[in-house]
Every structure is written in C-alpha cells, then in structure tokens.
Design a protein around this motif. Structure first.
Motif, mmCIF file in Angstrom:
data_model
loop_
_atom_site.group_PDB
_atom_site.id
_atom_site.type_symbol
_atom_site.label_atom_id
_atom_site.label_comp_id
_atom_site.label_asym_id
_atom_site.label_seq_id
_atom_site.Cartn_x
_atom_site.Cartn_y
_atom_site.Cartn_z
ATOM 1 N N ASP A 150 1.209 -1.079 0.042
ATOM 2 C CA ASP A 150 -0.070 -0.231 0.329
ATOM 3 C C ASP A 150 0.261 1.360 0.387
ATOM 4 O O ASP A 150 0.418 2.125 -0.239
ATOM 5 N N LEU A 151 2.055 0.881 0.557
ATOM 6 C CA LEU A 151 2.983 2.372 -0.534
ATOM 7 C C LEU A 151 2.660 3.017 -1.436
ATOM 8 O O LEU A 151 3.042 2.418 -2.593
ATOM 9 N N ASP A 152 3.419 3.893 -1.807
ATOM 10 C CA ASP A 152 3.469 4.868 -2.960
ATOM 11 C C ASP A 152 4.931 4.314 -3.167
ATOM 12 O O ASP A 152 6.031 5.432 -2.447
ATOM 13 N N PRO A 153 5.271 3.767 -4.634
ATOM 14 C CA PRO A 153 7.222 3.253 -4.229
ATOM 15 C C PRO A 153 7.947 4.983 -5.161
ATOM 16 O O PRO A 153 8.909 4.922 -5.038
ATOM 17 N N ALA A 154 6.813 6.051 -5.095
ATOM 18 C CA ALA A 154 7.945 7.300 -6.332
ATOM 19 C C ALA A 154 8.077 8.038 -4.884
ATOM 20 O O ALA A 154 8.870 8.759 -4.916
ATOM 21 N N LEU A 155 7.616 7.336 -3.985
ATOM 22 C CA LEU A 155 8.029 8.431 -2.783
ATOM 23 C C LEU A 155 8.146 7.290 -1.180
ATOM 24 O O LEU A 155 7.536 7.092 -0.498
ATOM 25 N N PRO A 156 9.345 6.900 -1.368
ATOM 26 C CA PRO A 156 10.145 6.162 -0.490
ATOM 27 C C PRO A 156 10.366 6.878 0.962
ATOM 28 O O PRO A 156 9.845 8.094 1.297
ATOM 29 N N PRO A 157 9.651 5.625 2.106
ATOM 30 C CA PRO A 157 10.009 6.061 3.000
ATOM 31 C C PRO A 157 11.901 6.493 3.999
ATOM 32 O O PRO A 157 12.524 5.815 3.387
ATOM 33 N N ARG A 158 11.209 7.629 4.369
ATOM 34 C CA ARG A 158 12.981 8.317 5.579
ATOM 35 C C ARG A 158 12.441 8.738 6.091
ATOM 36 O O ARG A 158 11.201 9.257 6.787
ATOM 37 N N ILE A 159 13.254 9.251 7.263
ATOM 38 C CA ILE A 159 12.942 9.973 8.419
ATOM 39 C C ILE A 159 13.807 11.260 8.259
ATOM 40 O O ILE A 159 14.809 11.451 8.213
ATOM 41 N N ALA A 160 12.787 12.751 8.262
ATOM 42 C CA ALA A 160 12.954 14.089 7.889
ATOM 43 C C ALA A 160 13.167 14.276 9.286
ATOM 44 O O ALA A 160 12.111 14.435 10.265
ATOM 45 N N PHE A 161 13.897 15.826 9.332
ATOM 46 C CA PHE A 161 14.292 15.873 10.425
ATOM 47 C C PHE A 161 14.748 17.793 10.222
ATOM 48 O O PHE A 161 14.784 17.859 9.297
ATOM 49 N N ALA A 162 13.796 18.272 10.775
ATOM 50 C CA ALA A 162 13.596 20.347 11.096
ATOM 51 C C ALA A 162 13.334 20.526 11.815
ATOM 52 O O ALA A 162 12.643 21.714 12.344
ATOM 53 N N GLY A 163 14.048 20.015 13.321
ATOM 54 C CA GLY A 163 14.283 20.581 13.947
ATOM 55 C C GLY A 163 13.339 19.190 15.680
ATOM 56 O O GLY A 163 13.719 19.075 16.597
ATOM 57 N N ASN A 164 13.102 18.096 14.939
ATOM 58 C CA ASN A 164 12.865 17.261 15.858
ATOM 59 C C ASN A 164 12.289 15.978 14.257
ATOM 60 O O ASN A 164 12.368 16.110 13.488
ATOM 61 N N ASP A 165 12.753 14.431 14.423
ATOM 62 C CA ASP A 165 12.846 13.417 13.303
ATOM 63 C C ASP A 165 10.868 12.861 13.218
ATOM 64 O O ASP A 165 10.380 12.899 14.349
ATOM 65 N N HIS A 166 10.543 13.155 12.476
ATOM 66 C CA HIS A 166 9.550 12.059 11.893
ATOM 67 C C HIS A 166 9.031 11.514 10.272
ATOM 68 O O HIS A 166 10.764 11.176 9.295
ATOM 69 N N LEU A 167 9.202 9.415 10.255
ATOM 70 C CA LEU A 167 8.620 8.869 10.014
ATOM 71 C C LEU A 167 7.946 8.920 8.920
ATOM 72 O O LEU A 167 6.752 9.640 9.244
ATOM 73 N N VAL A 168 8.511 9.197 7.478
ATOM 74 C CA VAL A 168 7.246 9.386 6.071
ATOM 75 C C VAL A 168 7.243 8.646 5.218
ATOM 76 O O VAL A 168 8.541 7.718 4.916
ATOM 77 N N LEU A 169 5.898 8.565 5.143
ATOM 78 C CA LEU A 169 4.987 6.815 4.734
ATOM 79 C C LEU A 169 4.275 8.109 3.956
ATOM 80 O O LEU A 169 3.609 8.054 3.848
ATOM 81 N N ALA A 170 4.085 7.125 2.516
ATOM 82 C CA ALA A 170 3.472 7.552 1.448
ATOM 83 C C ALA A 170 2.402 6.686 0.707
ATOM 84 O O ALA A 170 3.005 5.487 1.159
ATOM 85 N N ALA A 171 1.340 6.623 0.908
ATOM 86 C CA ALA A 171 0.229 6.091 0.794
ATOM 87 C C ALA A 171 -0.191 5.867 -1.095
ATOM 88 O O ALA A 171 0.313 7.755 -1.752
ATOM 89 N N ALA A 172 -0.702 4.476 -1.222
ATOM 90 C CA ALA A 172 -0.463 4.492 -2.585
ATOM 91 C C ALA A 172 -2.085 5.535 -3.426
ATOM 92 O O ALA A 172 -2.250 5.439 -4.636
ATOM 93 N N THR A 173 -2.252 4.939 -1.803
ATOM 94 C CA THR A 173 -4.038 5.502 -2.843
ATOM 95 C C THR A 173 -4.968 6.420 -1.512
ATOM 96 O O THR A 173 -4.567 6.302 -0.061
ATOM 97 N N ARG A 174 -5.512 7.086 -1.577
ATOM 98 C CA ARG A 174 -6.105 8.298 -0.892
ATOM 99 C C ARG A 174 -7.328 6.765 0.024
ATOM 100 O O ARG A 174 -6.778 7.964 1.349
#
Length: 285
Positions: A150-174
């Motif tokens: 169910d993940l969107d392969p065009a937006l791969p999972p990453r941990i992103a930080f801009a003050g604290n850490d967030h795990l980014v997960l992209a859904a393939a469908t709304r």
C-alpha cells in the motif's frame, strides 16, 4: 498561582479548523511540572510557553525563549504552536519579525497580513533526511496495519528532520490514507525507540499538493490535526528526493479526515537548506 492561558488554533482562519494550542505568554514563574500539567489539562497536542531570552544570546523586545509541552512530555519543536504564538504576539505587539529560542535551535518567524488574517511564516533549523532500517519500517507498517504493497514507491520511506524527527510514509491511494486505525501502544514504543515525534503519512494529490496525517501517540494524542514541524521535515524530504524543485511552494492539506481542515504552506528556496512553513491562526477565546 493563576496563570493566563490563551487558546489558539493554527493553520486555519476558522475556530473549528486547524490544530489548537495553549499559549502562556509569560511562563517565567512556572516550573517544568507546572507547564506539563497545563498542557495535560488542556489536552491539546502541544502548548507553548514563553519566557525572556537566555542571557548572552540575542536580546530584544521581540526575542523570546519558547518551549513546547505535549500532555505527556516536553517536545523540542512544534510548528503549529509556534505559528499560534507568533500570531498571538502580533495581535498585541504588531506584525513583523520575531525570534524564538527553542530547544531545537533559533526559529525566526515573520507575521504579516494575508487575505484579511494574520499569517505567520517560521523558518526551520537546518534539516536533514536519512534512511530508515528495514526492520523499523516493517514494525511501523505492522503497527499501522498497512501492507507494504500500500506504499507509494515514488515516495520512499525516510526519516526527515527539521527540528525533530518524523518518519515519512507515502500511501499509494487516498483510501489507504483515510483508513487510519493503528496499534497505539505498539507504534508509540517504536517511536520512543527511534526518537520520532510523529509519523508523517502522505498522499500526493498533485505536483505540489499533498494530503497528510500525523499519528502522535508519543504525545498522548492519537492524531495531530495540523503539524508544522512535520511539514517542515516533509519539505526537506521532498527536496532531498527530487520530488520537487529546489525553488518550490508546496501545499499540505491536513485535518480533513478529523473534521478540522487546515492548510500548511511549505516554501523551499534555492541556496537555503532551511524550510519555511506558513499559516494563519485564530483565537478560540
């Protein structure tokens, strides 16, 4: 002791939209325990507490120390409470530039008028993006009850930080994004272990537009209605992965699934690694 606590909602111009935050404009007499109790009593995802700037740092009438507490713990950075605080200050002291010393670092904020409302733009600390281990990703998906397919392969999972850490997960469908029913304790345990503030769940709706949701069990909240810190982290993520250009403006829609719609504007500038997040805020009092 009586403490004046303001209530604002950020990333909206409507009292029934966005993300509410408590604000104490003078927390000089409060202990950490006092601030935590106020945040817990309010029950919002975060509340903000202002004190004078630290000695030896930038001084001035528009320079403050700003701390954030969820109902369970202090948080190093909170975007929606920063926006709400800046708007509350601008209502009392005028528009223009403010500077907040936060546990994550210095965060400048500019407040101006836009479409008949006050609008604050915060500038994040320097962001970064890193890989997530396969075992941690598998645990996150299991806690969310999301199949990997169910993940969107065009937006791969990453941990992103801009003050604290967030795990980014992209859904393939709304539909996948809309169906959020997760194991609160299991996800919280993983997030504590990885020192994550939220899970940033996204669905791309256009070239520069995204629908987002943010589970926040580590703060004692099932879901954050509008998350400025995660929006800043996501801006860094989108730029790092080449999903958008270095000079881009993104629009994030959050809170629709909760009945509290909010809009977060994320601005990326070429040559500047920091991310800008803008939104309005209104008083609930």
């Amino acid at each position: 002791m009586t403490t004046d606590v303001l209530r604002y909602t950020a990333f909206t111009t409507r009292p029934d939209g966005g993300n509410p935050a408590g604000i104490v404009l003078d927390a000089s007499a409060l202990s950490d325990g006092d601030m935590l109790k106020i945040a817990a009593d309010l029950g919002y995802s975060e509340s903000a507490f202002l004190t004078p700037p630290p000695a030896g740092g930038d001084q001035g009438e528009r320079v403050y120390t700003l701390r954030f507490f969820s109902p369970k713990a202090e948080v190093s950075f909170c975007g929606h409470a920063t926006v709400a605080t800046a708007v509350a200050l601008a209502e009392r002291h005028g528009t223009g530039d403010y500077l907040f010393h936060t546990p994550a670092g210095e965060v400048p904020v500019t407040v101006d008028h836009a479409d008949g409302a006050l609008r604050a733009t915060l500038t994040s600390v320097a962001p970064h993006v890193k890989d997530v281990r396969e075992s941690d990703l598998a645990e996150a998906l299991a806690a969310l009850d999301w199949p990997a397919a169910d993940l969107d392969p065009a937006l791969p999972p990453r941990i992103a930080f801009a003050g604290n850490d967030h795990l980014v997960l992209a859904a393939a469908t709304r539909e996948r994004l809309a169906d959020l029913a997760y194991d609160f304790d299991r996800l919280a345990a993983l997030m504590h272990r990885l020192d994550l503030t939220t899970i940033q769940l996204v669905y791309r709706t256009g070239e520069f537009t995204f629908d987002v949701r943010d589970p926040f069990p580590v703060g004692g909240v099932v879901e954050d209605p509008a998350t400025g810190a995660a929006a800043a982290a996501f801006g860094a993520y989108a730029r790092e992965l080449g999903l958008v250009g270095e000079e881009s403006v993104l629009t994030l829609h959050q809170g629709d699934d909760l009945g509290r719609p909010g809009v977060l504007t994320v601005t990326l500038r070429a040559g500047d690694p920091r991310v800008r997040v803008s939104g309005s805020a209104v008083s609930l009092d």
